[in-house]
Design a protein around this motif. Structure first.
Motif: not given
Length: 99
Positions: A79-80, A85-89
């Protein structure tokens, strides 16, 4: 007088097989001798497996608890990792599209 050789089996059984064999004895009430005959394993092996895998044994419960904790932590890590990965994108998107 003929000397009979005794062969020692070097078979390796999967842990799931051993646990199921123990369950047949501890949960279903089959005798060690009966399970030994049906599965083709020695009674000595079955007694060792009972000692190791009996759900009533404290060390088995500790292993089960540790396994559950490992699964929980793996799920949390996944989950983390997805959140990271979402935050990087998102950071890359906003960096390339100022206002």
């Amino acid at each position: 007088m003929a000397i009979r050789e005794v062969q020692m089996s070097n078979k390796r059984y999967p842990e799931e097989f051993k646990i199921e064999a123990v369950r047949q004895i501890t949960d279903r009430g089959y005798s060690v001798a009966d399970v030994s005959r049906r599965l083709g394993v020695t009674t000595h092996s079955l007694y060792a497996w009972i000692k190791k895998y009996d759900p009533e044994a404290p060390h088995f419960q500790q292993k089960a608890d540790a396994d559950a904790e490992i699964k929980r932590l793996q799920k949390e890590l996944k989950r983390f990792t997805e959140e990271r990965d979402i935050l990087k994108k998102a950071a890359a998107y906003f960096a390339s599209h100022p206002e």
